[in-house]
Write a protein that holds these residues in place. Sequence first.
Motif, PDB file in Angstrom:
ATOM      1  N   UNK A 201       0.833  -1.211   0.000  1.00  0.00           N
ATOM      2  CA  UNK A 201       0.000   0.000   0.000  1.00  0.00           C
ATOM      3  C   UNK A 201       0.864   1.257   0.000  1.00  0.00           C
ATOM      4  N   UNK A 202       1.928   1.246   0.807  1.00  0.00           N
ATOM      5  CA  UNK A 202       2.824   2.398   0.863  1.00  0.00           C
ATOM      6  C   UNK A 202       3.482   2.633  -0.495  1.00  0.00           C
ATOM      7  N   UNK A 203       3.878   1.564  -1.156  1.00  0.00           N
ATOM      8  CA  UNK A 203       4.511   1.694  -2.469  1.00  0.00           C
ATOM      9  C   UNK A 203       3.543   2.275  -3.496  1.00  0.00           C
ATOM     10  N   UNK A 204       2.273   1.928  -3.383  1.00  0.00           N
ATOM     11  CA  UNK A 204       1.271   2.507  -4.287  1.00  0.00           C
ATOM     12  C   UNK A 204       1.220   4.025  -4.119  1.00  0.00           C
ATOM     13  N   UNK A 205       1.175   4.461  -2.856  1.00  0.00           N
ATOM     14  CA  UNK A 205       1.161   5.898  -2.592  1.00  0.00           C
ATOM     15  C   UNK A 205       2.440   6.548  -3.109  1.00  0.00           C
ATOM     16  N   UNK A 206       3.565   5.874  -2.885  1.00  0.00           N
ATOM     17  CA  UNK A 206       4.850   6.410  -3.340  1.00  0.00           C
ATOM     18  C   UNK A 206       4.858   6.572  -4.855  1.00  0.00           C
ATOM     19  N   UNK A 207       4.336   5.570  -5.561  1.00  0.00           N
ATOM     20  CA  UNK A 207       4.326   5.645  -7.028  1.00  0.00           C
ATOM     21  C   UNK A 207       3.420   6.767  -7.520  1.00  0.00           C
ATOM     22  N   UNK A 208       2.376   7.083  -6.747  1.00  0.00           N
ATOM     23  CA  UNK A 208       1.489   8.180  -7.152  1.00  0.00           C
ATOM     24  C   UNK A 208       2.213   9.520  -7.093  1.00  0.00           C
ATOM     25  N   UNK A 209       3.276   9.585  -6.273  1.00  0.00           N
ATOM     26  CA  UNK A 209       4.065  10.814  -6.168  1.00  0.00           C
ATOM     27  C   UNK A 209       5.122  10.908  -7.259  1.00  0.00           C
TER      28      UNK A 209
ATOM     29  N   UNK B 285      -7.589   5.866   3.322  1.00  0.00           N
ATOM     30  CA  UNK B 285      -8.904   5.222   3.327  1.00  0.00           C
ATOM     31  C   UNK B 285      -9.556   5.293   1.949  1.00  0.00           C
ATOM     32  N   UNK B 286      -9.363   6.409   1.272  1.00  0.00           N
ATOM     33  CA  UNK B 286      -9.958   6.582  -0.057  1.00  0.00           C
ATOM     34  C   UNK B 286      -9.360   5.598  -1.058  1.00  0.00           C
ATOM     35  N   UNK B 287      -8.040   5.399  -0.978  1.00  0.00           N
ATOM     36  CA  UNK B 287      -7.366   4.556  -1.964  1.00  0.00           C
ATOM     37  C   UNK B 287      -7.406   3.074  -1.611  1.00  0.00           C
ATOM     38  N   UNK B 288      -7.303   2.754  -0.317  1.00  0.00           N
ATOM     39  CA  UNK B 288      -7.225   1.344   0.086  1.00  0.00           C
ATOM     40  C   UNK B 288      -8.537   0.791   0.633  1.00  0.00           C
ATOM     41  N   UNK B 289      -9.448   1.688   1.040  1.00  0.00           N
ATOM     42  CA  UNK B 289     -10.696   1.230   1.634  1.00  0.00           C
ATOM     43  C   UNK B 289     -10.542   0.790   3.080  1.00  0.00           C
ATOM     44  N   UNK B 290      -9.379   1.082   3.671  1.00  0.00           N
ATOM     45  CA  UNK B 290      -9.099   0.670   5.047  1.00  0.00           C
ATOM     46  C   UNK B 290      -9.047   1.891   5.967  1.00  0.00           C
ATOM     47  N   UNK B 291      -9.622   1.762   7.159  1.00  0.00           N
ATOM     48  CA  UNK B 291      -9.542   2.846   8.142  1.00  0.00           C
ATOM     49  C   UNK B 291      -8.186   2.857   8.835  1.00  0.00           C
ATOM     50  N   UNK B 292      -7.577   1.685   8.934  1.00  0.00           N
ATOM     51  CA  UNK B 292      -6.272   1.564   9.589  1.00  0.00           C
ATOM     52  C   UNK B 292      -5.164   1.957   8.620  1.00  0.00           C
TER      53      UNK B 292
ATOM     54  N   UNK C 285       2.922   1.580 -10.146  1.00  0.00           N
ATOM     55  CA  UNK C 285       2.015   2.648 -10.577  1.00  0.00           C
ATOM     56  C   UNK C 285       0.798   2.074 -11.306  1.00  0.00           C
ATOM     57  N   UNK C 286       1.009   0.972 -12.019  1.00  0.00           N
ATOM     58  CA  UNK C 286      -0.089   0.338 -12.758  1.00  0.00           C
ATOM     59  C   UNK C 286      -1.157  -0.227 -11.829  1.00  0.00           C
ATOM     60  N   UNK C 287      -0.808  -0.418 -10.555  1.00  0.00           N
ATOM     61  CA  UNK C 287      -1.774  -0.962  -9.600  1.00  0.00           C
ATOM     62  C   UNK C 287      -2.725   0.105  -9.060  1.00  0.00           C
ATOM     63  N   UNK C 288      -2.451   1.369  -9.383  1.00  0.00           N
ATOM     64  CA  UNK C 288      -3.338   2.455  -8.960  1.00  0.00           C
ATOM     65  C   UNK C 288      -4.602   2.463  -9.812  1.00  0.00           C
ATOM     66  N   UNK C 289      -5.660   3.102  -9.324  1.00  0.00           N
ATOM     67  CA  UNK C 289      -6.865   3.242 -10.147  1.00  0.00           C
ATOM     68  C   UNK C 289      -6.522   3.909 -11.479  1.00  0.00           C
ATOM     69  N   UNK C 290      -7.297   3.629 -12.499  1.00  0.00           N
ATOM     70  CA  UNK C 290      -7.020   4.184 -13.826  1.00  0.00           C
ATOM     71  C   UNK C 290      -8.080   5.211 -14.221  1.00  0.00           C
ATOM     72  N   UNK C 291      -7.881   5.816 -15.382  1.00  0.00           N
ATOM     73  CA  UNK C 291      -8.862   6.730 -15.942  1.00  0.00           C
ATOM     74  C   UNK C 291      -9.129   7.949 -15.077  1.00  0.00           C
ATOM     75  N   UNK C 292     -10.400   8.303 -14.976  1.00  0.00           N
ATOM     76  CA  UNK C 292     -10.810   9.497 -14.241  1.00  0.00           C
ATOM     77  C   UNK C 292     -10.405   9.428 -12.771  1.00  0.00           C
TER      78      UNK C 292
END
Length: 200
Positions: A42-50, A68-75, A130-137
Amino acid sequence: LTYSEKKGKWECDVGKVIAGTNVASNVLIAAKIDRLGNDVQDILKFASSLGFVFHLEHLRVVVVSEHEHLTGKKRLPGMKAPMPQKVLDAQYREVLIKLLDKAQKYGIISDGRRQGTFSFSHDKVFEAVYASLPTGLERKQLHVRIGTLLLEAFPKDEFVTFLAVDHLNQGAESVISLPERLKLAKLNLSVAKLSIKEYS
């Protein structure tokens, strides 16, 4: 592949392996990342978004606000339970460092040239994450939120302003309202003036 007498184990430089092969690169990358666990992933996903290179403090701001928005987790990644904002601001940096350290040990990221920065070990590693992030809009909207977060968190940092505007531009198609589009245009003008000032 080399044997480290100091560590008493075989070590593999994933960057060199990936650079030398095209066919198996995706499999190698996926295998490396899968072994890291969900929190580090999850951290790597956020890092790739940067971006390919990212700053620890920028990552902290984005993870705390967007997890929470990206992973759906509160923790938060690396935390056992949700915590108050004040506690997060004081403690989460250390948690983040531990998660990034694990990614470094697996050869996914390395220290960047500037203090407090990290970079992905290879462009193919970055692309895979980066490819694991949501796509499109949804991805465009993510970049807009990141740009907005960075501007709010580091309002006096000119480097961050450049970075934030780049994120906003990546998501520009998702900016619909006229006031927001005018605001983005003004930010681009401001960045252009800063560039002229810096190189004149």
